[in-house]
Design an enzyme around this catalytic site. Sequence first.
Site, short mmCIF file in Angstrom:
data_model
loop_
_atom_site.label_atom_id
_atom_site.label_comp_id
_atom_site.label_asym_id
_atom_site.label_seq_id
_atom_site.Cartn_x
_atom_site.Cartn_y
_atom_site.Cartn_z
CG ASP A 25 -2.15 0.81 1.00
OD1 ASP A 25 -2.23 1.61 0.13
OD2 ASP A 25 -2.91 1.00 2.11
CG HIS A 52 -9.24 -0.20 -4.22
ND1 HIS A 52 -10.43 0.45 -3.67
CD2 HIS A 52 -8.13 0.05 -3.69
CE1 HIS A 52 -10.00 1.18 -2.85
NE2 HIS A 52 -8.90 0.98 -2.86
#
Length: 516
Positions: free
Chosen positions: A228, A361
Amino acid sequence: MSWVARKANIQGDIWPGLPKRCQTFLFFKIKKGDEFKTRLRSFVEAGGITSAQDALDMKKRILDAKTQATQQCRPTKIQSLPGVNIAFSSTGLGAMGKFVFDEAGVKKDRSLSKIFRNTQLRGGLFAKGMYSDLVGEGWDDPQELRKEYHPFGPKGQRQIDGVFLVTASREDDLAQKVNGIKEHFLKEPGYGDANTYRVSNDPVLEFPLVRQGRTRPDKGKEHFGFEDGISQPLLEGLDEVQIKEKDPKPTKSGLIFSKHDGDDMGQPDWAEDGSFLVFRDLQQLVPEFEKWLEDNKHKAPFAASSDNPKEKLAAYLMGRWRNGTPVDENPHDDKDPSLYRSNNFDFHPVDKHDKCPFAAHIRKMRPRGDLDHDHAVIIRRGIPYGGEVSPEEKAAQRSDDENERGLLFVCYQSDIRNGFNFLTTRWASNHYFPDRKSNFIDDHGPGIDAIVGQKLDHHPPRSIGLPDGKNPTEARLDLDRWVIHRGGEYFFSPSIKALKGYLTDASDYPPAFTTP
Ligand code: N7H
């Protein structure tokens, strides 16, 4: 204001981000507005808030230490680099006499009305708060929210006026910083020192909720196992880095900072260099996510025929392989290290999703070539919470309620309606976004964002369209829900100048106008 001056004025978590391996969110309720302001001012004047310039210096120290360690063939020593930032909800600004809920009442008084015009922070969602916005609109299920995010008591009083964001690389430094804040704001005046201070029986604030974040042992990866914190918007004037051909272009800093070029909210002068902070408490059901991938890996056409069906299906949902490789740059495998943190892609040709699903996403959250303007942009600063999946959970393929985990999601923007709120309600949760693609997939549209899409009662069941080489696409998978929205709040993270000046000056209004 010059960029040099701005860097000393901006809180460092907004930009460039505070270095953090562990973080405490101390949510507070103000009990005595005037005394709280006096203590806050002295805290800020003593250098208590970490600025953007401080954070840049910390990052340079980390980089220098790493370079030195590599040259000397030894591991890098983790440095002590704690930081503190602060942000306020609308009720918090109200408790400081700086935000009005009774607009009609104020407008009856000419001098108050003038103050209101010149100083009231704009933003309807900020004024409402997250509970009233997202529960009120039907997105959040109140049964799933932690009790501290609920309004409390017969008058439905909101419990969170603000948050201290305390960060560090080591747990002992974090604990020391947290204790320092508690001492400064809770101590009885005139008693003892740091070791012997007495907690006041009638303190200026209380801490109704404390949330604790920690990077995972596999640093950089969140609980679903994805790398991330790779792609952040670059800001004109602040991020001076070389970009590759297809990297998203730098955006106006006014998409993140109030009163910068590109912010058309018309905020008051004191709000300059501040930013709206959205905090979202997101639980992740990791064993359930893994089970779904396992159960469905042979149902997605291109995943089924790949070398690693489960990993390819995971990559389709995210738009990146777990090690960060963009599916748009390599839909076949994740073996090229030069692609792990790449941002050099734009989803072209945008009428097809042969490589990256339209509803992945990252494609939903930053559509790049799918849109001709980059208007809904946020800076993300979240941190994971909770422990690793236990062998028992793995075996049962079910999360244990006693061992909860997830993401303490934080993002910054100059307008919540155009940032976080837009991204979740208009894009992530909308089966038909990116639009003008619905001709290409059956009448259910590209699908919901598998990670954060939320479903209203009248919405179709959660599903995603997946590449199958056909036009229109026929492949479609039903999705479960692996992220539970446990609540949060909307805040404003002001500049250091505003903290030392306007916000801690005398109140603008009598209390009757400043409580919701
Ligand atoms: Fe997302 N994840 O770790 O699995 N996110 N996110 N996110 N997200 C991104 O580029 C994740 C959430 C955005 O520029 C990556 O850093 C998880 C919310 C945006 O290409 C990964 C949760 C919102 C981007 C994750 C979660 C966003 C992005 C790829 C919740 C906004 C950048 C790595 C539990 C409302 C897109 C990277 C771009 C990327 C994860 C939540 C937004 C791995 C687990 C709530 C704008």
